[in-house]
Design a protein around this motif. Structure first.
Motif, short mmCIF file in Angstrom:
data_model
loop_
_atom_site.label_atom_id
_atom_site.label_comp_id
_atom_site.label_asym_id
_atom_site.label_seq_id
_atom_site.Cartn_x
_atom_site.Cartn_y
_atom_site.Cartn_z
N ARG A 68 -3.01 5.02 -6.97
CA ARG A 68 -4.07 4.01 -7.11
C ARG A 68 -4.90 3.96 -5.84
N PHE A 69 -5.63 5.02 -5.58
CA PHE A 69 -6.35 5.14 -4.30
C PHE A 69 -7.57 4.22 -4.24
N GLY A 70 -8.28 4.08 -5.35
CA GLY A 70 -9.43 3.19 -5.36
C GLY A 70 -9.03 1.75 -5.10
N ALA A 71 -7.97 1.30 -5.75
CA ALA A 71 -7.47 -0.05 -5.53
C ALA A 71 -6.99 -0.23 -4.10
N ALA A 72 -6.39 0.82 -3.54
CA ALA A 72 -5.90 0.75 -2.16
C ALA A 72 -7.07 0.58 -1.19
N GLU A 73 -8.12 1.36 -1.37
CA GLU A 73 -9.28 1.25 -0.49
C GLU A 73 -9.94 -0.12 -0.62
N LEU A 86 0.82 -1.20 0.00
CA LEU A 86 0.00 0.00 0.00
C LEU A 86 0.87 1.26 0.00
N ALA A 87 1.84 1.30 0.93
CA ALA A 87 2.65 2.51 1.12
C ALA A 87 3.68 2.71 0.02
N GLN A 88 4.26 1.62 -0.52
CA GLN A 88 5.37 1.74 -1.46
C GLN A 88 4.97 1.60 -2.92
N LEU A 110 -5.80 2.86 8.11
CA LEU A 110 -5.27 2.80 6.75
C LEU A 110 -6.16 3.56 5.77
N LEU A 111 -7.48 3.47 5.95
CA LEU A 111 -8.38 4.23 5.09
C LEU A 111 -8.18 5.73 5.27
N GLY A 112 -7.89 6.14 6.51
CA GLY A 112 -7.58 7.55 6.75
C GLY A 112 -6.29 7.96 6.08
#
Length: 293
Positions: free
Chosen positions: A155-160, A146-148, A177-179
């Protein structure tokens, strides 16, 4: 009890692993270290089948993983980091089979050289595997990915989606993590809004890392030039060249250049050329008696 039939393979691989580690750390013969790692992985073959004892399978996997870790480091030391992922996958075939240690090292390596997109599909495949979700390292690798990888690429949508669907995270950690994703998205949007105006004002060369740091160096040397002009009547015997060289070296320490970085050598070479030009510009208007280096 008789040892399993595949025991000579891991024994030979373990000996090659020890040789490779010595070549890497003690002798710094990186090419030979990679050769030992390849020979060790080849000697292991396809691995023990499901009928073998659990300790045997774990030992096999650990030796193979360690060989790949040493090989990755040796390739990176030779500035062959572009080969790392394909080199590893020739022994594990698909991303889902990568050991957690190897995946972690690959993510960190490609993040270090600012090529996180290389690990985008690999990390997604590994984290999407049901077999990997039961591993104790799953949660930490998800956060690392997520971080790297995801957040630096926007890719914020994929991260959420990844965070919401991860069973290894408790509700509190999921909210945290969502925050973090939301904060990263906000910063990304701010940068997008300010980027067009900044691009109009900046010289195209200054958009690169070299350009930005070069501008900082020129600004610093300009200030030093003014100082030398005002002090030349009082300190005309100062060793100007050595003082500027010391300032230059201090600048390198301040910006924390990494000599081991694959991109640092050409950068340092260009920066040295820039320093020489700035050195000539600084000394040209200053009247000083000839002094030795």
């Amino acid at each position: 009890a008789e040892p399993p039939a595949w025991a000579p393979g891991p024994a030979q691989a373990a000996a090659l692993l020890e040789e490779a580690a010595d070549l890497l750390v003690l002798h710094r013969d990186f090419a030979a270290a990679v050769e030992r790692c390849e020979a060790g992985c080849d000697s292991l073959g396809p691995g023990p089948g499901p009928g073998h004892e659990r300790c045997g399978r774990e030992g096999f996997a650990e030796v193979k993983c360690s060989l790949c870790v040493v090989g990755i480091q040796a390739l990176a030391e030779m500035n062959r980091w572009r080969e790392v992922l394909s080199w590893v996958l020739q022994y594990y075939h698909v991303p889902e089979h990568l050991p957690p240690k190897v995946l972690e090292l690959c993510i960190l390596l490609y993040s270090k050289v600012r090529e996180p997109q290389v690990m985008l599909e690999v990390g997604s495949s590994w984290l999407g595997s049901q077999a990997n979700r039961s591993l104790p390292e799953f949660g930490s690798l998800l956060e690392l990915y997520l971080a790297q990888v995801l957040l630096p690429l926007g890719r914020f949508g994929a991260a959420e989606e990844l965070v919401r669907g991860c069973p290894a995270l408790d509700s509190e950690r999921r909210l945290q993590l969502l925050g973090t994703i939301g904060d990263s998205r906000g910063r990304w949007r701010q940068e997008e809004e300010t980027r067009p105006g900044a691009e109009e004002q900046q010289d195209p060369a200054a958009e690169t890392l070299l350009g930005v740091l070069s501008q900082k160096l020129l600004t610093m040397l300009t200030l030093l030039r003014r100082t030398l002009r005002s002090m030349s009547n009082h300190f005309y015997l100062l060793p100007y060249k050595k003082m500027l060289l010391a300032t230059f070296l201090l600048y390198l320490v301040v910006v924390r250049l990494d000599p081991a970085s694959p991109t640092s050598l050409p950068f340092i070479y260009k920066l040295v050329q820039l320093f020489r030009q700035a050195w000539a510009a600084v000394l040209s208007p200053v009247h000083r008696p000839p002094i030795g280096d």
